[in-house]
Design a protein around this motif. Structure first.
Motif, mmCIF file in Angstrom:
data_model
loop_
_atom_site.group_PDB
_atom_site.id
_atom_site.type_symbol
_atom_site.label_atom_id
_atom_site.label_comp_id
_atom_site.label_asym_id
_atom_site.label_seq_id
_atom_site.Cartn_x
_atom_site.Cartn_y
_atom_site.Cartn_z
ATOM 1 N N ASP A 45 -69.810 -29.013 -35.356
ATOM 2 C CA ASP A 45 -68.599 -29.594 -35.952
ATOM 3 C C ASP A 45 -67.418 -28.627 -36.091
ATOM 4 O O ASP A 45 -66.360 -29.023 -36.567
ATOM 5 C CB ASP A 45 -68.870 -30.204 -37.342
ATOM 6 N N THR A 77 -66.739 -28.933 -28.700
ATOM 7 C CA THR A 77 -66.525 -30.003 -27.720
ATOM 8 C C THR A 77 -65.033 -30.244 -27.498
ATOM 9 O O THR A 77 -64.573 -30.353 -26.359
ATOM 10 C CB THR A 77 -67.190 -31.310 -28.205
ATOM 11 N N THR A 78 -64.301 -30.299 -28.585
ATOM 12 C CA THR A 78 -62.857 -30.520 -28.502
ATOM 13 C C THR A 78 -62.195 -29.395 -27.714
ATOM 14 O O THR A 78 -61.350 -29.631 -26.852
ATOM 15 C CB THR A 78 -62.251 -30.586 -29.930
ATOM 16 N N ASP A 122 -54.773 -26.370 -38.607
ATOM 17 C CA ASP A 122 -53.877 -27.477 -38.969
ATOM 18 C C ASP A 122 -54.305 -28.141 -40.273
ATOM 19 O O ASP A 122 -53.529 -28.873 -40.893
ATOM 20 C CB ASP A 122 -53.870 -28.524 -37.841
HETATM 21 P P1 GDP Z 1 -68.605 -29.527 -32.107
HETATM 22 O O1 GDP Z 1 -69.751 -30.121 -32.859
HETATM 23 O O2 GDP Z 1 -68.470 -28.063 -32.398
HETATM 24 O O3 GDP Z 1 -68.624 -29.804 -30.636
HETATM 25 O O4 GDP Z 1 -67.279 -30.149 -32.741
HETATM 26 P P2 GDP Z 1 -66.294 -31.291 -32.227
HETATM 27 O O5 GDP Z 1 -65.401 -30.779 -31.170
HETATM 28 O O6 GDP Z 1 -67.088 -32.513 -31.930
HETATM 29 O O7 GDP Z 1 -65.401 -31.493 -33.524
HETATM 30 C C1 GDP Z 1 -65.951 -31.935 -34.740
HETATM 31 C C2 GDP Z 1 -64.868 -32.660 -35.534
HETATM 32 O O8 GDP Z 1 -63.821 -31.769 -35.865
HETATM 33 C C3 GDP Z 1 -64.223 -33.795 -34.752
HETATM 34 O O9 GDP Z 1 -63.945 -34.852 -35.646
HETATM 35 C C4 GDP Z 1 -62.934 -33.171 -34.224
HETATM 36 O O10 GDP Z 1 -61.910 -34.117 -34.018
HETATM 37 C C5 GDP Z 1 -62.588 -32.227 -35.353
HETATM 38 N N1 GDP Z 1 -61.800 -31.093 -34.877
HETATM 39 C C6 GDP Z 1 -62.030 -30.281 -33.813
HETATM 40 N N2 GDP Z 1 -61.072 -29.351 -33.716
HETATM 41 C C7 GDP Z 1 -60.215 -29.579 -34.735
HETATM 42 C C8 GDP Z 1 -59.017 -28.929 -35.168
HETATM 43 O O11 GDP Z 1 -58.524 -27.967 -34.591
HETATM 44 N N3 GDP Z 1 -58.429 -29.439 -36.292
HETATM 45 C C9 GDP Z 1 -58.923 -30.499 -36.981
HETATM 46 N N4 GDP Z 1 -58.269 -30.921 -38.053
HETATM 47 N N5 GDP Z 1 -60.046 -31.115 -36.594
HETATM 48 C C10 GDP Z 1 -60.686 -30.666 -35.490
#
Ligand code: GDP
Length: 306
Positions: free
Chosen positions: A14, A18-19, A130
């Motif tokens: 989280d 992924t993002t 952010d």
């Molecule tokens: P992963 O589990 O590390 O792959 O994380 P994800 O990319 O799935 O992101 C987890 C959550 O955090 C999602 O709801 C994203 O939209 C959110 N998220 C990711 N990057 C950011 C960011 O830079 N800012 C904010 N506010 N939310 C983010």
């Protein structure tokens, strides 16, 4: 020889891996315009399972300013069987992605410790700046302390830090001054992660992960350490206990975007997927037919979480 960077991303679930990878792929323009792809690409395991294909290795590769960047996915948690170490051995550097509110989590400590012990150069990303309640400066301090406590070398402690928002698609040196893209991250990777060290000698490639497809069977994945691997060539498969088997490379693929492309040969430093080997185990070495020198097997140790 082509310019390559092999990086692994370490992130707690989280924190935004992924993002971030999604944004890296966008910016490197791997995809032709209008090409459709899933938003949450690294979480596409369910889809793959539905298609009857188990993708264990989720490598992604992008090109930036003439450099090929292989992004190696790592489990964000401590695990058993040496998986973390195996995967990290394909990389020359790591990106530690940390949430600007939560800071480094105990679960990623094990993986980071392994990466530092293997001598990998880190780049730190303090993500999600952010968010209104984030505390990037404190998070930076705790990352520094963590690395120090994990016995990072002076060179490793001199890590680059980027602040930003994967979600808003920007990274920069100062969280108070948003940039307009994540290009500073790509520049940092090319500049601060070392290129693969290429040794002289005949082919050596340790199989560090495996893939499976209903069409071609078992796929051996690893990084070419020395020499060149060629499609159709006969090689030695160096197994445990000194057993050596003669094998033939059927197809050779490198990673490209989210997929793979077939290539006639792969040189030292790059990561590839090989079919036709079948009877291999993780840790085996593919080597020259006449010069079957095995690479050191990866030790299997239990994780310590503290
Ligand atoms: P992963 O589990 O590390 O792959 O994380 P994800 O990319 O799935 O992101 C987890 C959550 O955090 C999602 O709801 C994203 O939209 C959110 N998220 C990711 N990057 C950011 C960011 O830079 N800012 C904010 N506010 N939310 C983010």
């Amino acid at each position: 020889m082509q310019s390559i960077r092999n990086i692994a991303i370490i992130a707690h679930v989280d924190h935004g891996k992924t993002t971030l990878v999604d944004k890296i792929i966008h910016v490197s323009k791997i995809f032709r315009e209008n090409q459709q792809f899933e938003d949450l690409i690294l979480d596409s395991n369910d889809l793959e399972r539905e298609r009857g294909i188990t993708i264990l290795s989720k490598n992604v590769s992008v090109r930036y300013k003439g450099t090929k960047i292989n992004i190696i996915d790592t489990p964000g948690h401590a695990d058993f069987g040496g998986e973390v170490e195996r995967v990290l051995k394909m990389a020359d550097g790591v990106i530690l992605l940390v949430d600007a509110f939560e800071g480094p989590m105990p679960q990623t400590r094990f993986v980071l410790g392994k990466a530092l012990a293997l001598g990998l150069r880190p780049i730190v990303i303090v993500n999600k700046v952010d968010k209104p309640n984030c505390r990037p400066d404190e998070v930076y301090e705790s990352v520094f302390d963590l690395m120090f406590n994990l016995d990072a070398t002076e060179e490793q402690l001199d890590f680059q830090t980027l602040y930003g928002s994967a979600k808003e698609n920007w990274m920069g040196p100062d969280w108070k001054n948003p940039t307009d893209s994540i290009i500073p991250l790509l520049d940092a990777i090319v500049e601060h992660i070392p290129a693969p060290v290429i040794e002289e000698g005949t082919l050596q490639m340790q199989i560090t992960s495996l893939d499976y497809s209903n069409f071609v069977g078992r796929i051996a994945i690893g990084r070419v350490k020395r020499g060149t691997i060629k499609e159709g060539s006969q090689l030695s498969l160096c197994k445990a206990d000194g057993v050596i088997k003669k094998v033939k490379v059927k197809e050779l693929h490198v990673f490209e975007g989210l997929g793979k492309v077939r290539v006639p040969e792969v040189g030292a430093g790059d990561i590839c997927a090989v079919t036709g080997i079948e009877d291999f185990e993780i840790g085996d070495t593919l080597a020259d037919l006449e010069n079957p020198e095995a690479l050191k097997r990866i030790s299997i140790d239990e994780p310590t979480m503290n």
